[in-house]
Design a protein around this motif. Structure first.
Motif, PDB file in Angstrom:
ATOM      1  N   LEU A  39      12.438   1.816 -15.092  1.00  0.00           N
ATOM      2  CA  LEU A  39      11.207   1.522 -15.827  1.00  0.00           C
ATOM      3  C   LEU A  39      10.027   1.381 -14.872  1.00  0.00           C
ATOM      4  N   TYR A  40      10.231   0.703 -13.741  1.00  0.00           N
ATOM      5  CA  TYR A  40       9.146   0.560 -12.774  1.00  0.00           C
ATOM      6  C   TYR A  40       8.743   1.906 -12.187  1.00  0.00           C
ATOM      7  N   ALA A  41       9.710   2.769 -11.922  1.00  0.00           N
ATOM      8  CA  ALA A  41       9.380   4.109 -11.427  1.00  0.00           C
ATOM      9  C   ALA A  41       8.516   4.852 -12.442  1.00  0.00           C
ATOM     10  N   LEU A  42       8.862   4.725 -13.719  1.00  0.00           N
ATOM     11  CA  LEU A  42       8.075   5.364 -14.778  1.00  0.00           C
ATOM     12  C   LEU A  42       6.691   4.741 -14.871  1.00  0.00           C
ATOM     13  N   VAL A  43       6.599   3.432 -14.688  1.00  0.00           N
ATOM     14  CA  VAL A  43       5.308   2.739 -14.697  1.00  0.00           C
ATOM     15  C   VAL A  43       4.379   3.325 -13.638  1.00  0.00           C
ATOM     16  N   PHE A  44       4.854   3.437 -12.413  1.00  0.00           N
ATOM     17  CA  PHE A  44       3.998   3.902 -11.321  1.00  0.00           C
ATOM     18  C   PHE A  44       3.663   5.385 -11.446  1.00  0.00           C
ATOM     19  N   LEU A  45       4.614   6.182 -11.898  1.00  0.00           N
ATOM     20  CA  LEU A  45       4.366   7.613 -12.039  1.00  0.00           C
ATOM     21  C   LEU A  45       3.319   7.899 -13.111  1.00  0.00           C
ATOM     22  N   THR A  46       3.307   7.126 -14.179  1.00  0.00           N
ATOM     23  CA  THR A  46       2.335   7.355 -15.252  1.00  0.00           C
ATOM     24  C   THR A  46       0.998   6.660 -14.983  1.00  0.00           C
ATOM     25  N   ARG A  47       1.011   5.595 -14.201  1.00  0.00           N
ATOM     26  CA  ARG A  47      -0.235   4.883 -13.902  1.00  0.00           C
ATOM     27  C   ARG A  47      -1.068   5.611 -12.861  1.00  0.00           C
ATOM     28  N   TYR A  48      -0.403   6.220 -11.903  1.00  0.00           N
ATOM     29  CA  TYR A  48      -1.120   6.807 -10.775  1.00  0.00           C
ATOM     30  C   TYR A  48      -1.163   8.328 -10.855  1.00  0.00           C
ATOM     31  N   LEU A  49      -1.470   8.843 -12.036  1.00  0.00           N
ATOM     32  CA  LEU A  49      -1.631  10.280 -12.209  1.00  0.00           C
ATOM     33  C   LEU A  49      -2.819  10.812 -11.413  1.00  0.00           C
ATOM     34  N   ASP A  50      -3.751   9.918 -11.076  1.00  0.00           N
ATOM     35  CA  ASP A  50      -4.951  10.322 -10.350  1.00  0.00           C
ATOM     36  C   ASP A  50      -4.801  10.199  -8.840  1.00  0.00           C
ATOM     37  N   LEU A  51      -3.570  10.091  -8.353  1.00  0.00           N
ATOM     38  CA  LEU A  51      -3.324   9.829  -6.935  1.00  0.00           C
ATOM     39  C   LEU A  51      -4.062  10.805  -6.024  1.00  0.00           C
ATOM     40  N   PHE A  52      -4.038  12.079  -6.378  1.00  0.00           N
ATOM     41  CA  PHE A  52      -4.640  13.093  -5.512  1.00  0.00           C
ATOM     42  C   PHE A  52      -5.976  13.620  -6.033  1.00  0.00           C
ATOM     43  N   THR A  53      -6.487  13.015  -7.102  1.00  0.00           N
ATOM     44  CA  THR A  53      -7.753  13.492  -7.669  1.00  0.00           C
ATOM     45  C   THR A  53      -8.864  12.453  -7.645  1.00  0.00           C
ATOM     46  N   TYR A  54      -8.499  11.174  -7.492  1.00  0.00           N
ATOM     47  CA  TYR A  54      -9.515  10.115  -7.508  1.00  0.00           C
ATOM     48  C   TYR A  54      -9.169   9.075  -6.460  1.00  0.00           C
ATOM     49  N   VAL A  55      -9.984   9.010  -5.411  1.00  0.00           N
ATOM     50  CA  VAL A  55      -9.730   8.095  -4.298  1.00  0.00           C
ATOM     51  C   VAL A  55     -10.740   6.949  -4.333  1.00  0.00           C
ATOM     52  N   VAL A  56     -10.235   5.720  -4.481  1.00  0.00           N
ATOM     53  CA  VAL A  56     -11.085   4.530  -4.455  1.00  0.00           C
ATOM     54  C   VAL A  56     -11.264   4.063  -3.019  1.00  0.00           C
ATOM     55  N   SER A  57     -10.169   3.989  -2.295  1.00  0.00           N
ATOM     56  CA  SER A  57     -10.176   3.564  -0.899  1.00  0.00           C
ATOM     57  C   SER A  57      -8.857   3.970  -0.267  1.00  0.00           C
ATOM     58  N   VAL A  58      -8.799   3.923   1.056  1.00  0.00           N
ATOM     59  CA  VAL A  58      -7.550   4.214   1.759  1.00  0.00           C
ATOM     60  C   VAL A  58      -6.487   3.199   1.368  1.00  0.00           C
ATOM     61  N   TYR A  59      -6.877   1.929   1.267  1.00  0.00           N
ATOM     62  CA  TYR A  59      -5.948   0.856   0.879  1.00  0.00           C
ATOM     63  C   TYR A  59      -5.343   1.147  -0.486  1.00  0.00           C
ATOM     64  N   ASN A  60      -6.187   1.482  -1.447  1.00  0.00           N
ATOM     65  CA  ASN A  60      -5.738   1.757  -2.809  1.00  0.00           C
ATOM     66  C   ASN A  60      -4.769   2.933  -2.849  1.00  0.00           C
ATOM     67  N   THR A  61      -5.100   4.001  -2.124  1.00  0.00           N
ATOM     68  CA  THR A  61      -4.245   5.187  -2.102  1.00  0.00           C
ATOM     69  C   THR A  61      -2.901   4.898  -1.451  1.00  0.00           C
ATOM     70  N   LEU A  62      -2.911   4.154  -0.354  1.00  0.00           N
ATOM     71  CA  LEU A  62      -1.665   3.810   0.333  1.00  0.00           C
ATOM     72  C   LEU A  62      -0.756   2.971  -0.557  1.00  0.00           C
ATOM     73  N   MET A  63      -1.347   2.017  -1.282  1.00  0.00           N
ATOM     74  CA  MET A  63      -0.539   1.185  -2.170  1.00  0.00           C
ATOM     75  C   MET A  63       0.097   2.018  -3.278  1.00  0.00           C
ATOM     76  N   LYS A  64      -0.649   2.966  -3.812  1.00  0.00           N
ATOM     77  CA  LYS A  64      -0.094   3.850  -4.841  1.00  0.00           C
ATOM     78  C   LYS A  64       1.098   4.626  -4.295  1.00  0.00           C
ATOM     79  N   ILE A  65       0.948   5.189  -3.090  1.00  0.00           N
ATOM     80  CA  ILE A  65       2.019   5.970  -2.479  1.00  0.00           C
ATOM     81  C   ILE A  65       3.240   5.098  -2.212  1.00  0.00           C
TER      82      ILE A  65
END
Length: 215
Positions: A39-65
């Protein structure tokens, strides 16, 4: 970013590190619910669909990854690692987690700010995260005796959400027109699910004893 959100992020990250430590150091996933991890894997995969299209900060992107990759790694280990998978207690981990997925999807389709794919999946992830811990908590109740790493994993997961509630309160007081009612409701529900666990964890800590949950 305020101190409450940072503390929440660090609690969340530490919970994941504890779980990875348990699996890789002991070569065991005993007491861990695969259904919650899926369930957690599904949570992160659906929440971070914008991983490679919308960058807020390096910190934010690293946490998503980190959260996407770690959740997938945990599920892979529990399903396919030749040693770890043998320690998975499939007979105890029987919660019908697909029902949580279905209910969360229906709620996301009914309650959203904009009817777009990204928005619906984001709301879906919020609702699903609120209840994703349920299979884990039920598994712990069935097994009753909980090892230290597993109990600390759940503890830091609960702390993560509690800090986020403080973050929301802080932002509501300090920011104009700040509103996130969907996340607020889901966060309160999620924190409430941990209440019983927190109580017994505190009792065991106070008595310097191993955590035992009631049947």
């Amino acid at each position: 970013m305020n101190a409450f959100r940072f503390a929440g992020d660090m609690s969340h990250l530490f919970s994941v590190l504890l779980l990875l430590l348990k699996i890789y150091a002991t070569k065991s996933c005993s007491g861990i619910s695969l259904r919650t991890q899926e369930l957690y894997a599904l949570v992160f995969l659906t929440r971070y669909l914008d991983l490679f299209t919308y960058v807020v900060s390096v910190y934010n992107t690293l946490m998503k990854i980190v959260f996407i990759s770690s959740s997938i790694a945990i599920v892979w280990c529990m399903r396919f690692h030749p040693v770890v998978r043998r320690t998975y207690d499939k007979e105890q981990d029987t919660f019908r987690h697909y029902l949580l997925v279905g209910v969360s999807l229906v709620l996301a389709l009914l309650f959203h700010e904009r009817f777009t794919i990204r928005e619906v999946f984001w709301v879906f992830s919020i609702f699903l995260e609120a209840v994703a811990i349920l299979p884990q908590l039920i598994l712990l109740q069935r097994s009753r005796n909980v090892d230290n790493l597993t109990s600390q994993y759940v503890l830091f997961l609960g702390a993560y959400r509690a800090f986020y509630i403080l973050n929301w309160i802080y932002r509501y007081v300090t920011e104009d027109d700040y509103s996130a009612w969907i996340a607020w409701i889901a966060g309160v529900v999620q924190t409430g699910l941990y209440a019983d666990f927190f109580y017994y964890y505190f009792i065991s800590w106070k008595n310097n004893a191993k955590l035992q949950l009631p049947a």
